[in-house]
Design a protein around this motif. Structure first.
Motif, PDB file in Angstrom:
ATOM      1  N   GLY A   1       0.792  -1.226   0.000  1.00 35.49           N
ATOM      2  CA  GLY A   1       0.000   0.000   0.000  1.00 35.49           C
ATOM      3  C   GLY A   1       0.823   1.274   0.000  1.00 35.49           C
ATOM      4  N   ARG A   2       0.449   2.177   0.934  1.00 33.71           N
ATOM      5  CA  ARG A   2       1.027   3.540   0.888  1.00 33.71           C
ATOM      6  C   ARG A   2       2.510   3.553   1.211  1.00 33.71           C
TER       7      ARG A   2
ATOM      8  N   ASN B 288       5.877   3.074   6.351  1.00 32.75           N
ATOM      9  CA  ASN B 288       6.981   2.392   7.051  1.00 32.75           C
ATOM     10  C   ASN B 288       8.158   2.185   6.108  1.00 32.75           C
ATOM     11  N   MET B 289       7.862   1.850   4.856  1.00 39.89           N
ATOM     12  CA  MET B 289       8.916   1.738   3.850  1.00 39.89           C
ATOM     13  C   MET B 289       9.722   3.036   3.766  1.00 39.89           C
TER      14      MET B 289
ATOM     15  N   ALA C 149       6.492  -4.638   5.214  1.00 45.09           N
ATOM     16  CA  ALA C 149       6.025  -3.332   5.702  1.00 45.09           C
ATOM     17  C   ALA C 149       4.652  -3.053   5.098  1.00 45.09           C
ATOM     18  N   GLY C 150       3.624  -3.540   5.790  1.00 45.72           N
ATOM     19  CA  GLY C 150       2.276  -3.409   5.239  1.00 45.72           C
ATOM     20  C   GLY C 150       2.104  -4.289   4.026  1.00 45.72           C
TER      21      GLY C 150
ATOM     22  N   HIS D 281       3.830  -5.080  13.283  1.00 46.90           N
ATOM     23  CA  HIS D 281       2.406  -5.292  13.547  1.00 46.90           C
ATOM     24  C   HIS D 281       1.909  -4.138  14.415  1.00 46.90           C
TER      25      HIS D 281
ATOM     26  N   LEU E 208       1.319   4.885  14.459  1.00 50.64           N
ATOM     27  CA  LEU E 208       2.146   4.926  13.240  1.00 50.64           C
ATOM     28  C   LEU E 208       3.442   5.711  13.462  1.00 50.64           C
TER      29      LEU E 208
HETATM   30  C1  GRF Z   1       1.065  -0.292   9.336  1.00 51.81           C
HETATM   31  O1  GRF Z   1       0.218   0.097  10.369  1.00 51.81           O
HETATM   32  C2  GRF Z   1       1.700  -1.615   9.660  1.00 51.81           C
HETATM   33  O2  GRF Z   1       1.932  -1.787  11.015  1.00 51.81           O
HETATM   34  C3  GRF Z   1       0.642  -2.591   9.194  1.00 51.81           C
HETATM   35  O3  GRF Z   1       0.121  -2.028   8.032  1.00 51.81           O
HETATM   36  C4  GRF Z   1       0.288  -0.616   8.051  1.00 51.81           C
HETATM   37  C5  GRF Z   1       1.055  -0.252   6.822  1.00 51.81           C
HETATM   38  O4  GRF Z   1       1.203   1.114   6.667  1.00 51.81           O
HETATM   39  N1  GRF Z   1       1.239  -3.884   9.023  1.00 51.81           N
HETATM   40  P1  GRF Z   1       2.268   1.693   5.648  1.00 51.81           P
HETATM   41  O5  GRF Z   1       1.961   1.069   4.279  1.00 51.81           O
HETATM   42  O6  GRF Z   1       3.619   1.323   6.137  1.00 51.81           O
HETATM   43  O7  GRF Z   1       2.029   3.163   5.642  1.00 51.81           O
END
Ligand code: GRF
Length: 217
Positions: free
Chosen positions: A18-19, A22-23, A95-96, A117, A179
């Motif tokens: 996704g977005r 975290n990456m 990461a997501g 998580h 987050l």
């Molecule tokens: C984060 O909250 C992560 O902990 C969960 O999915 C979300 C992903 O967000 N596993 P992002 O894509 O890193 O913005």
């Protein structure tokens, strides 16, 4: 390339769906030349994942494969593994990445694959963690970076970050607070693993003896 203590910088892939916030936090940390891991690939099972554009803008190689094109979970994971091998990947950060990975993939990357998580494991495994935390009335919530074992959202904890739960919180407000912590602890946890300061031993996380410890011995 060498890292902080002169050790090799571990070639690291980030898997997203996704977005990719975290990456982004991981890429930012790995941009420092003395960080013990370097980003060599961002992979997604969804070609439309927003994080891919961010990765490309940062000059990181990207690759996508759709799980829909494969007959089984393991067949897809074997194809992903071939992509990782093609980039000489040594460590994987989920990461997501919204896929349950197969036991085969877990075994292959055991001790070299970590995930985040959005809850203080072992509480609130699975989805909708923030709503469930509010419903349970907990006063502390947070996020966990852990080694990936075949058990879903399980695996030994490397680092956790906690946040207070406030009166009047909504799942979205709480998610935003968690987050921020995720973006702090994920790069720290990767540094610990990539530098060899912590490692997986069976089903436990162990710390490498420090120089101080050696002096005491
Ligand atoms: C984060 O909250 C992560 O902990 C969960 O999915 C979300 C992903 O967000 N596993 P992002 O894509 O890193 O913005």
């Amino acid at each position: 390339m060498t890292g902080r203590a002169g050790g090799p910088r571990r070639r690291t892939a980030i898997l997203i769906s996704g977005r990719g916030s975290n990456m982004e936090a991981l890429l930012r940390a790995m941009a420092a030349p003395d960080f013990p891991a370097e980003a060599v690939l961002v992979f997604s099972n969804r070609a439309e994942a927003g994080g891919l554009a961010t990765a490309r803008a940062a000059g990181i190689a990207t690759a996508t494969l759709s799980h829909r094109d494969y007959p089984s979970r393991e067949a897809f994971d074997r194809a992903v593994d071939a992509v990782l091998a093609g980039h000489g990947v040594e460590f994987v950060c989920l990461a997501g990445f919204m896929r349950v990975v197969s036991p085969w993939f877990c075994e292959r990357w055991l001790g070299r694959m970590i995930s985040i998580h959005p809850a203080l494991l072992p509480a609130f495994k699975g989805l909708d963690t923030h709503a469930r935390a509010l419903e349970a009335g907990v006063k502390l919530h947070g996020a966990t970076v852990h080694f990936v074992l075949p058990e879903l959202d399980g695996g030994p904890t490397i680092l956790q970050g906690s946040v207070p739960v406030h009166d009047g919180d909504t799942p979205d407000k709480l998610a935003a607070r968690v987050l921020e912590q995720e973006h702090v602890i994920y790069p720290r946890a990767l540094a610990l693993v990539a530098s060899g300061q912590v490692r997986l031993d069976g089903e436990r996380v162990v710390q490498a003896p420090t120089d101080e410890g050696a002096a005491d011995a």
